[in-house]
Scaffold this motif. Structure first.
Motif, PDB file in Angstrom:
ATOM      1  N   GLY A 102      -0.951   6.569   1.918  1.00 43.92           N
ATOM      2  CA  GLY A 102       0.455   6.950   1.989  1.00 43.92           C
ATOM      3  C   GLY A 102       1.380   5.802   2.360  1.00 43.92           C
ATOM      4  O   GLY A 102       2.595   5.966   2.395  1.00 43.92           O
ATOM      5  N   HIS A 103       0.839   4.643   2.620  1.00 48.83           N
ATOM      6  CA  HIS A 103       1.635   3.483   3.024  1.00 48.83           C
ATOM      7  C   HIS A 103       2.288   2.844   1.801  1.00 48.83           C
ATOM      8  O   HIS A 103       1.693   2.787   0.733  1.00 48.83           O
ATOM      9  N   PRO A 104       3.543   2.349   1.950  1.00 53.08           N
ATOM     10  CA  PRO A 104       4.219   1.722   0.803  1.00 53.08           C
ATOM     11  C   PRO A 104       3.477   0.505   0.243  1.00 53.08           C
ATOM     12  O   PRO A 104       3.581   0.205  -0.933  1.00 53.08           O
ATOM     13  N   ASP A 105       2.722  -0.184   1.086  1.00 52.42           N
ATOM     14  CA  ASP A 105       1.960  -1.364   0.642  1.00 52.42           C
ATOM     15  C   ASP A 105       0.475  -1.044   0.505  1.00 52.42           C
ATOM     16  O   ASP A 105      -0.380  -1.894   0.715  1.00 52.42           O
ATOM     17  N   ALA A 106       0.148   0.208   0.151  1.00 42.64           N
ATOM     18  CA  ALA A 106      -1.244   0.671   0.117  1.00 42.64           C
ATOM     19  C   ALA A 106      -2.126  -0.221  -0.749  1.00 42.64           C
ATOM     20  O   ALA A 106      -3.224  -0.593  -0.336  1.00 42.64           O
ATOM     21  N   ALA A 107      -1.666  -0.567  -1.931  1.00 43.92           N
ATOM     22  CA  ALA A 107      -2.505  -1.363  -2.841  1.00 43.92           C
ATOM     23  C   ALA A 107      -2.830  -2.720  -2.230  1.00 43.92           C
ATOM     24  O   ALA A 107      -3.985  -3.154  -2.236  1.00 43.92           O
ATOM     25  N   ALA A 108      -1.824  -3.379  -1.687  1.00 42.91           N
ATOM     26  CA  ALA A 108      -2.056  -4.700  -1.089  1.00 42.91           C
ATOM     27  C   ALA A 108      -2.953  -4.597   0.139  1.00 42.91           C
ATOM     28  O   ALA A 108      -3.837  -5.430   0.341  1.00 42.91           O
ATOM     29  N   LEU A 109      -2.736  -3.566   0.962  1.00 39.77           N
ATOM     30  CA  LEU A 109      -3.553  -3.403   2.167  1.00 39.77           C
ATOM     31  C   LEU A 109      -5.008  -3.104   1.830  1.00 39.77           C
ATOM     32  O   LEU A 109      -5.916  -3.680   2.427  1.00 39.77           O
ATOM     33  N   THR A 110      -5.245  -2.219   0.876  1.00 38.96           N
ATOM     34  CA  THR A 110      -6.628  -1.895   0.531  1.00 38.96           C
ATOM     35  C   THR A 110      -7.317  -3.080  -0.138  1.00 38.96           C
ATOM     36  O   THR A 110      -8.500  -3.308   0.081  1.00 38.96           O
ATOM     37  N   GLU A 111      -6.579  -3.841  -0.941  1.00 39.39           N
ATOM     38  CA  GLU A 111      -7.160  -5.050  -1.538  1.00 39.39           C
ATOM     39  C   GLU A 111      -7.514  -6.058  -0.445  1.00 39.39           C
ATOM     40  O   GLU A 111      -8.538  -6.724  -0.517  1.00 39.39           O
ATOM     41  N   ASP A 112      -6.664  -6.154   0.562  1.00 36.25           N
ATOM     42  CA  ASP A 112      -6.922  -7.052   1.683  1.00 36.25           C
ATOM     43  C   ASP A 112      -8.184  -6.612   2.436  1.00 36.25           C
ATOM     44  O   ASP A 112      -9.023  -7.428   2.790  1.00 36.25           O
ATOM     45  N   LEU A 113      -8.320  -5.317   2.669  1.00 34.61           N
ATOM     46  CA  LEU A 113      -9.522  -4.806   3.333  1.00 34.61           C
ATOM     47  C   LEU A 113     -10.767  -5.102   2.503  1.00 34.61           C
ATOM     48  O   LEU A 113     -11.789  -5.540   3.033  1.00 34.61           O
ATOM     49  N   ALA A 114     -10.677  -4.874   1.212  1.00 36.34           N
ATOM     50  CA  ALA A 114     -11.825  -5.106   0.339  1.00 36.34           C
ATOM     51  C   ALA A 114     -12.167  -6.591   0.231  1.00 36.34           C
ATOM     52  O   ALA A 114     -13.290  -6.944  -0.117  1.00 36.34           O
ATOM     53  N   GLY A 115     -11.223  -7.444   0.552  1.00 35.07           N
ATOM     54  CA  GLY A 115     -11.467  -8.879   0.513  1.00 35.07           C
ATOM     55  C   GLY A 115     -12.279  -9.395   1.694  1.00 35.07           C
ATOM     56  O   GLY A 115     -12.784 -10.512   1.665  1.00 35.07           O
TER      57      GLY A 115
END
Length: 186
Positions: free
Chosen positions: A58-71
């Motif tokens: 639900g976060h506005p930067d969800a895609a960037a945050l999840t990509e960061d986690l997966a990194g």
């Protein structure tokens, strides 16, 4: 407390050894209880991680945050263990192939089998075998749900010859010693 990658790998190795040692416990009841305890903890932490991922969605930067986690290597594996990874297997396989850096490309992913095209290396084939082994290891690391990795070696296309070589076009415009002839001078 934040561990660096080496500390994290050491801890993962230790945990794996402790879990493997559960099988050596002398009493069936103790072994079963210890295994059940570990599984319950893993499930609990998986549920916590799932809730974190739900909140991130639900976060506005969800895609960037999840990509960061997966990194992050540890988080990447944890997300995989709990079936929460934000990237589909195809994307992770392509990332693995990029990291392998040998020009391999994903042809298809069907029924748990990844078909990978490897550029031919020439020679006796040991280079191709080594590349196939490296590609398979990279794919299994980032997409462990893949059951099978098939590699197909493809020879590089032969260079094409021009229909009419440039030298043939200019042959009548050169002097006997190969120097350009003056055209239209007179």
């Amino acid at each position: 407390m934040t561990w660096d990658d080496a500390q994290t790998r050491n801890h993962v190795t230790r945990v794996e050894a402790l879990i493997a040692a559960l099988d050596a416990l002398p009493h069936d009841a103790a072994r079963a209880r210890a295994t059940e305890t570990v599984e319950a903890l893993v499930d609990l932490y998986g549920e916590c991680l799932a809730r974190i991922m739900d909140r991130l969605a639900g976060h506005p930067d969800a895609a960037a945050l999840t990509e960061d986690l997966a990194g992050d290597e540890l988080l990447d594996h944890l997300l995989l263990v709990h079936d929460l990874h934000p990237q589909p297997p195809e994307q992770r396989i392509r990332r693995a192939l990029e990291e392998a850096g040998n020009g391999a490309r994903l042809l298809s992913l069907e029924s748990g089998t990844a078909r990978i095209e490897l550029p031919a290396t020439g020679g006796c084939g040991s280079g191709t075998a080594a590349a196939a082994t490296a590609v398979e290891a990279a794919v299994r690391r980032l997409a462990p749900e893949v059951d099978r990795v098939e590699t197909v070696s493809v020879a590089a296309p032969a260079p094409t010859q021009p229909l009419i070589p440039v030298d043939a076009l200019l042959s009548g415009l050169r002097t006997a010693d190969g120097a350009p002839q003056q055209v239209g001078a007179g």
